[in-house]
Write a protein that holds these residues in place. Structure first.
Motif, PDB file in Angstrom:
ATOM      1  N   LYS A  29      23.632 -17.108 -23.700  1.00  0.00           N
ATOM      2  CA  LYS A  29      24.779 -16.478 -23.043  1.00  0.00           C
ATOM      3  C   LYS A  29      25.227 -15.300 -23.902  1.00  0.00           C
ATOM      4  O   LYS A  29      25.446 -15.453 -25.097  1.00  0.00           O
ATOM      5  CB  LYS A  29      25.954 -17.454 -22.951  1.00  0.00           C
ATOM      6  CG  LYS A  29      25.703 -18.675 -22.101  1.00  0.00           C
ATOM      7  CD  LYS A  29      26.920 -19.585 -22.150  1.00  0.00           C
ATOM      8  CE  LYS A  29      26.787 -20.817 -21.312  1.00  0.00           C
ATOM      9  NZ  LYS A  29      27.987 -21.673 -21.391  1.00  0.00           N
ATOM     10  N   LYS A  30      25.362 -14.126 -23.276  1.00  0.00           N
ATOM     11  CA  LYS A  30      25.940 -12.978 -23.992  1.00  0.00           C
ATOM     12  C   LYS A  30      27.382 -12.838 -23.537  1.00  0.00           C
ATOM     13  O   LYS A  30      27.671 -12.603 -22.360  1.00  0.00           O
ATOM     14  CB  LYS A  30      25.178 -11.688 -23.718  1.00  0.00           C
ATOM     15  CG  LYS A  30      25.730 -10.510 -24.541  1.00  0.00           C
ATOM     16  CD  LYS A  30      24.841  -9.286 -24.497  1.00  0.00           C
ATOM     17  CE  LYS A  30      25.149  -8.475 -23.293  1.00  0.00           C
ATOM     18  NZ  LYS A  30      24.468  -7.166 -23.306  1.00  0.00           N
ATOM     19  N   SER A  31      28.298 -13.017 -24.473  1.00  0.00           N
ATOM     20  CA  SER A  31      29.727 -12.984 -24.153  1.00  0.00           C
ATOM     21  C   SER A  31      30.174 -11.573 -23.813  1.00  0.00           C
ATOM     22  O   SER A  31      29.449 -10.598 -24.025  1.00  0.00           O
ATOM     23  CB  SER A  31      30.526 -13.509 -25.344  1.00  0.00           C
ATOM     24  OG  SER A  31      30.472 -12.583 -26.413  1.00  0.00           O
ATOM     25  N   ASP A  34      29.696  -9.031 -26.374  1.00  0.00           N
ATOM     26  CA  ASP A  34      28.297  -8.732 -26.714  1.00  0.00           C
ATOM     27  C   ASP A  34      27.739  -9.604 -27.833  1.00  0.00           C
ATOM     28  O   ASP A  34      26.904  -9.170 -28.614  1.00  0.00           O
ATOM     29  CB  ASP A  34      28.112  -7.247 -27.067  1.00  0.00           C
ATOM     30  CG  ASP A  34      28.316  -6.350 -25.863  1.00  0.00           C
ATOM     31  OD1 ASP A  34      28.022  -6.793 -24.742  1.00  0.00           O
ATOM     32  OD2 ASP A  34      28.771  -5.217 -26.038  1.00  0.00           O
ATOM     33  N   CYS A  36      25.478 -12.884 -28.651  1.00  0.00           N
ATOM     34  CA  CYS A  36      24.447 -13.719 -28.038  1.00  0.00           C
ATOM     35  C   CYS A  36      24.536 -15.136 -28.592  1.00  0.00           C
ATOM     36  O   CYS A  36      24.369 -15.347 -29.798  1.00  0.00           O
ATOM     37  CB  CYS A  36      23.066 -13.142 -28.312  1.00  0.00           C
ATOM     38  SG  CYS A  36      22.844 -11.474 -27.653  1.00  0.00           S
ATOM     39  N   TYR A  50      30.018 -14.662 -19.253  1.00  0.00           N
ATOM     40  CA  TYR A  50      28.801 -14.272 -19.954  1.00  0.00           C
ATOM     41  C   TYR A  50      27.766 -13.694 -19.007  1.00  0.00           C
ATOM     42  O   TYR A  50      27.860 -13.831 -17.788  1.00  0.00           O
ATOM     43  CB  TYR A  50      28.208 -15.482 -20.673  1.00  0.00           C
ATOM     44  CG  TYR A  50      27.803 -16.598 -19.741  1.00  0.00           C
ATOM     45  CD1 TYR A  50      26.547 -16.619 -19.140  1.00  0.00           C
ATOM     46  CD2 TYR A  50      28.686 -17.635 -19.451  1.00  0.00           C
ATOM     47  CE1 TYR A  50      26.186 -17.641 -18.282  1.00  0.00           C
ATOM     48  CE2 TYR A  50      28.323 -18.660 -18.591  1.00  0.00           C
ATOM     49  CZ  TYR A  50      27.078 -18.657 -18.009  1.00  0.00           C
ATOM     50  OH  TYR A  50      26.716 -19.668 -17.159  1.00  0.00           O
ATOM     51  N   TYR A  53      20.679 -15.014 -20.280  1.00  0.00           N
ATOM     52  CA  TYR A  53      19.364 -14.533 -20.717  1.00  0.00           C
ATOM     53  C   TYR A  53      18.462 -15.726 -20.980  1.00  0.00           C
ATOM     54  O   TYR A  53      18.939 -16.816 -21.313  1.00  0.00           O
ATOM     55  CB  TYR A  53      19.485 -13.684 -21.991  1.00  0.00           C
ATOM     56  CG  TYR A  53      20.162 -12.365 -21.755  1.00  0.00           C
ATOM     57  CD1 TYR A  53      19.435 -11.261 -21.334  1.00  0.00           C
ATOM     58  CD2 TYR A  53      21.530 -12.221 -21.923  1.00  0.00           C
ATOM     59  CE1 TYR A  53      20.053 -10.047 -21.094  1.00  0.00           C
ATOM     60  CE2 TYR A  53      22.156 -11.015 -21.684  1.00  0.00           C
ATOM     61  CZ  TYR A  53      21.415  -9.926 -21.273  1.00  0.00           C
ATOM     62  OH  TYR A  53      22.039  -8.731 -21.025  1.00  0.00           O
ATOM     63  N   CYS A  59      18.442 -10.953 -25.126  1.00  0.00           N
ATOM     64  CA  CYS A  59      19.877 -10.701 -25.285  1.00  0.00           C
ATOM     65  C   CYS A  59      20.117  -9.608 -26.327  1.00  0.00           C
ATOM     66  O   CYS A  59      20.908  -8.687 -26.097  1.00  0.00           O
ATOM     67  CB  CYS A  59      20.587 -11.999 -25.677  1.00  0.00           C
ATOM     68  SG  CYS A  59      22.375 -11.874 -25.733  1.00  0.00           S
ATOM     69  N   GLY A  64      23.199  -6.879 -27.422  1.00  0.00           N
ATOM     70  CA  GLY A  64      23.972  -7.966 -28.027  1.00  0.00           C
ATOM     71  C   GLY A  64      23.699  -8.122 -29.504  1.00  0.00           C
ATOM     72  O   GLY A  64      22.799  -7.491 -30.061  1.00  0.00           O
TER      73      GLY A  64
END
Length: 69
Positions: A29-31, A34, A36, A50, A53, A59, A64
């Motif tokens: 998950k990329k918040s 940014d 990862c 998020y 990926y 990511c 990220g």
């Protein structure tokens, strides 16, 4: 007698719902900040907004960064 039915129902169906929840989660998950997070990250479960990926590499390539330790 009714409470036995309730207990059996919870025991039989609750674990499956948790398994499906994990299966629907992305690997990374990329918040919105940014960062990862893979499934080993302490913040993975807390990250709600998020971009998903398949891999950390994907990511990071999207701009990220890894979380600070």
């Amino acid at each position: 007698m009714r409470w036995i039915f309730v207990c059996l129902t919870l025991c039989l169906f609750t674990p499956a719902s948790f398994a499906n929840e994990d299966a629907n989660e992305p690997n990374v998950k990329k918040s919105k900040n940014d960062i990862c997070h893979d499934k080993s990250s302490r913040s993975y479960k807390r990250t709600k907004n998020y971009t998903p990926y398949e891999t950390i590499k994907e990511c990071l390539a999207s701009g990220g960064r890894l979380p600070k330790k």
